[in-house]
Design a protein around this motif. Structure first.
Motif: not given
Length: 141
Positions: A94-97, A99, A105-106, A109
């Protein structure tokens, strides 16, 4: 940990390591990847993205896949280096914008922004996640 010698594949040279993804072993696989990049004559900017790919893809297996046994592959095909990790989970990455103030979590991305390609495909055992980096053509000495 199994180490393999580079061998010719149908479309390039490959280094392949079956392993168990653990955060404490990431530095070892970054060193092996750096040696492969040096062997293939890749410049520092390509090597930097490849090493980021090794770290991120293996970290994701260690963090998110219940069975951390996987295979790390580095392939040189023409002028492109590909880092791939084959794991035992069918769940796509999962690639998300990101935070920006979060602790994690980066990674994917950032990797997608740095690389020339990022993707995944299902395999009979799980999935294969890859990142491609345009490099210089290998010239054997």
């Amino acid at each position: 940990m199994t180490l393999t010698s580079p061998h010719a594949a149908a479309d390039g040279l490959v280094h392949r390591w079956p392993l168990t993804a653990r955060r404490e072993d990431l530095a070892r696989f970054r060193r092996l990847a750096a040696l492969a990049m040096r062997e293939w004559g890749q410049p520092a900017d390509v090597t930097e993205v490849v090493l980021h790919g090794v770290t991120e893809l293996l970290s994701n297996v260690a963090r998110h896949v219940p069975d951390p046994r996987c295979t790390l592959e580095l392939t040189l095909s023409g002028a492109t280096v590909e880092v791939a990790v084959l794991d035992r989970s069918p769940e796509p990455p999962r690639i998300t914008l990101p935070e920006w103030t979060a602790e994690e979590g980066r990674g994917l991305w950032l990797l997608r922004e740095m690389a020339d390609g990022l993707g995944h495909e299902r395999t009979p055992e799980g999935k294969r996640v890859w990142v491609r980096v345009a490099g210089e053509r290998f010239a054997p000495s």
